[in-house]
Design an enzyme around this catalytic site. Structure first.
Site, PDB file in Angstrom:
ATOM      1  N   GLY A  20      41.517  89.429  28.244  1.00 35.73           N
ATOM      2  CA  GLY A  20      40.449  88.919  29.105  1.00 35.73           C
ATOM      3  C   GLY A  20      39.134  89.595  28.783  1.00 35.73           C
ATOM      4  O   GLY A  20      38.912  90.742  29.175  1.00 35.73           O
TER       5      GLY A  20
ATOM      6  N   ALA B  29      33.363  89.763  32.039  1.00 35.98           N
ATOM      7  CA  ALA B  29      32.433  90.855  32.273  1.00 35.98           C
ATOM      8  C   ALA B  29      33.173  92.177  32.522  1.00 35.98           C
ATOM      9  O   ALA B  29      32.819  93.207  31.938  1.00 35.98           O
ATOM     10  CB  ALA B  29      31.529  90.514  33.457  1.00 35.98           C
TER      11      ALA B  29
ATOM     12  N   GLY C 274      36.384  92.954  31.717  1.00 35.69           N
ATOM     13  CA  GLY C 274      37.135  93.329  30.517  1.00 35.69           C
ATOM     14  C   GLY C 274      36.241  94.030  29.506  1.00 35.69           C
ATOM     15  O   GLY C 274      36.603  95.068  28.938  1.00 35.69           O
TER      16      GLY C 274
ATOM     17  N   ALA D  90      29.378  93.920  36.959  1.00 38.23           N
ATOM     18  CA  ALA D  90      29.023  93.643  35.559  1.00 38.23           C
ATOM     19  C   ALA D  90      28.659  92.174  35.422  1.00 38.23           C
ATOM     20  O   ALA D  90      29.219  91.318  36.118  1.00 38.23           O
ATOM     21  CB  ALA D  90      30.188  93.983  34.648  1.00 38.23           C
TER      22      ALA D  90
ATOM     23  N   LYS E 217      40.669  96.333  49.913  1.00 41.40           N
ATOM     24  CA  LYS E 217      39.666  95.606  49.117  1.00 41.40           C
ATOM     25  C   LYS E 217      39.761  94.105  49.456  1.00 41.40           C
ATOM     26  O   LYS E 217      38.749  93.410  49.534  1.00 41.40           O
ATOM     27  CB  LYS E 217      39.912  95.864  47.621  1.00 41.40           C
TER      28      LYS E 217
ATOM     29  N   ASN F 184      25.056  88.396  49.756  1.00 46.52           N
ATOM     30  CA  ASN F 184      25.987  89.180  50.578  1.00 46.52           C
ATOM     31  C   ASN F 184      25.286  89.716  51.832  1.00 46.52           C
ATOM     32  O   ASN F 184      25.848  89.707  52.931  1.00 46.52           O
ATOM     33  CB  ASN F 184      26.542  90.366  49.780  1.00 46.52           C
TER      34      ASN F 184
ATOM     35  N   SER G 293      31.174  87.176  43.787  1.00 47.24           N
ATOM     36  CA  SER G 293      31.767  86.482  42.633  1.00 47.24           C
ATOM     37  C   SER G 293      32.119  85.038  43.007  1.00 47.24           C
ATOM     38  O   SER G 293      31.992  84.130  42.180  1.00 47.24           O
ATOM     39  CB  SER G 293      32.994  87.232  42.139  1.00 47.24           C
TER      40      SER G 293
ATOM     41  N   GLU H  76      38.572  82.182  43.113  1.00 45.35           N
ATOM     42  CA  GLU H  76      39.785  83.007  43.280  1.00 45.35           C
ATOM     43  C   GLU H  76      40.308  82.932  44.717  1.00 45.35           C
ATOM     44  O   GLU H  76      41.016  83.830  45.163  1.00 45.35           O
ATOM     45  CB  GLU H  76      39.463  84.452  42.890  1.00 45.35           C
TER      46      GLU H  76
HETATM   47  O1  KPL Z   1      34.166  92.074  45.172  1.00 46.64           O
HETATM   48  C1  KPL Z   1      33.189  91.436  45.506  1.00 46.64           C
HETATM   49  C2  KPL Z   1      33.009  90.115  44.903  1.00 46.64           C
HETATM   50  O2  KPL Z   1      31.908  89.600  44.852  1.00 46.64           O
HETATM   51  O3  KPL Z   1      34.032  89.580  44.412  1.00 46.64           O
HETATM   52  C3  KPL Z   1      32.273  91.966  46.562  1.00 46.64           C
HETATM   53  C4  KPL Z   1      32.742  93.337  46.976  1.00 46.64           C
HETATM   54  C5  KPL Z   1      32.278  91.050  47.738  1.00 46.64           C
HETATM   55  C6  KPL Z   1      30.866  92.200  46.085  1.00 46.64           C
HETATM   56  O4  KPL Z   1      30.156  91.039  45.881  1.00 46.64           O
END
Ligand code: KPL
Length: 318
Positions: free
Chosen positions: A18, A21, A23, A141, A199, A217, A269, A281
């Site tokens: 992978g 970014a 990886g 990243a 997390k 965010n 993300s 995801e």
């Molecule tokens: O892990 C994150 C993501 O964007 O996937 C957070 C912690 C929410 C930071 O943007």
């Protein structure tokens, strides 16, 4: 020293699956250490050497060259790997590993490093006795180009194994030390699952809401999001408890708001995936809460609603 007594240093052979970014970021961090032989697994037919560029957080540009292992060399190269770091998206992990795992030696160790949870449950049955570690990173990243990554944020990287996986061989100490010294702010946990759930709590709240409301965010600090955030996280706490993981709701909500503040000017993300019309995801984030809730016959309406709203957005991609 006589020629006979000279021994080459034993470099650890680490391969990354992978080249996204994260990886590439991990590649550069390991390459700076020069204590390992590094490569990426490529889907190309033949192997090649790829120049890589890395822009550090303070703007310094560093160049490396990476060996990309093509399919023609899988047989010889993969059998020599000590550690395979899997940095693909959660929903790609099982399929990406299928052609690779049978070619790894019995002593190879696999480290999964992705957002969300779930793939380890599928991967365990494919390991045939090989060791498995799990991790999560909050380092930021960004890919500026296919082979140019910029680090956009510092953050914790939490790595470790799990009680539920102890029958599997542990990560050899030398490799563990190598990872911890190469990746800034990284720590090793003998029981990683509670950290991954923590997390996940941050992600179940921030990721779908930023994608649904098309916002940074930081905008989630507004009062109008308070109830949904509290409910999504408290549902997760109940599900985790049924999974044998004790979490503290107040602590998790503090964490969520701390991340909202620390990453106020970032797009999550999932926000970025939706903006680029990429598969999100969500299945490994709120979907994992739903999956474990179903096993324990629990209802998680807020996580279900967040998942459904993201699925509706994905269904409208052109
Ligand atoms: O892990 C994150 C993501 O964007 O996937 C957070 C912690 C929410 C930071 O943007």
């Amino acid at each position: 020293m006589s020629v006979q007594s000279y021994k080459k240093p034993a470099f650890a052979k680490i391969c990354i699956l992978g080249a996204g970014a994260i990886g590439q970021l991990i590649y550069h961090q390991l390459a700076e250490q020069s204590q390992s032989r590094l490569s990426f697994i490529s889907r190309d037919a033949n192997s090649s050497v790829q120049p890589l560029r890395f822009t550090t957080i303070d703007g310094q540009v560093i160049n490396h060259k990476a060996a990309l292992i093509g399919q023609a060399d899988y047989q010889t190269h993969l059998s020599q790997i000590d550690l395979l770091i899997v940095c693909v998206k959660a929903y790609q992990v099982s399929d990406a590993l299928k052609p690779i795992l049978p070619r790894l030696s019995a002593n190879a160790h696999i480290l999964l490093l992705h957002n969300g949870m779930g793939p380890h449950l599928e991967v365990i049955s494919m390991l045939k006795g090989r060791g498995l570690s799990l991790g999560t990173t909050s380092q930021g990243a960004l890919k500026l180009d296919k082979w140019h990554v910029k680090q956009t944020g510092n953050g914790l990287t939490q790595l470790g194994s799990s009680q539920a996986l102890t029958q599997l061989p542990p990560l050899p100490v030398k490799l563990k030390q190598l990872l911890l010294s190469a990746i800034p702010q990284s720590d090793w946990y003998s029981e990683i699952l509670p950290l991954l759930w923590q997390k996940l709590a941050v992600n179940v709240a921030i990721n779908p809401l930023t994608a649904i409301f098309n916002c940074l965010n930081g905008e989630l600090a507004a009062d109008k999001h308070k109830q949904v955030i509290a409910n999504a996280v408290s549902e997760l706490v109940v599900v985790a408890k049924h999974d044998g993981i004790e979490l503290d709701l107040d602590f998790l909500l503090q964490r969520v708001y701390q991340v909202i503040e620390l990453t106020a000017n970032n797009f999550s993300s999932m926000h970025q995936d939706v903006q680029h019309q990429r598969k999100t995801e969500i299945d490994a984030i709120n979907g994992f809460v739903l999956q474990r809730a179903a096993v324990h016959q629990l209802e998680v309406p807020v996580n279900l609603s967040l998942l459904q709203q993201i699925k509706q957005i994905e269904a409208k991609y052109e």
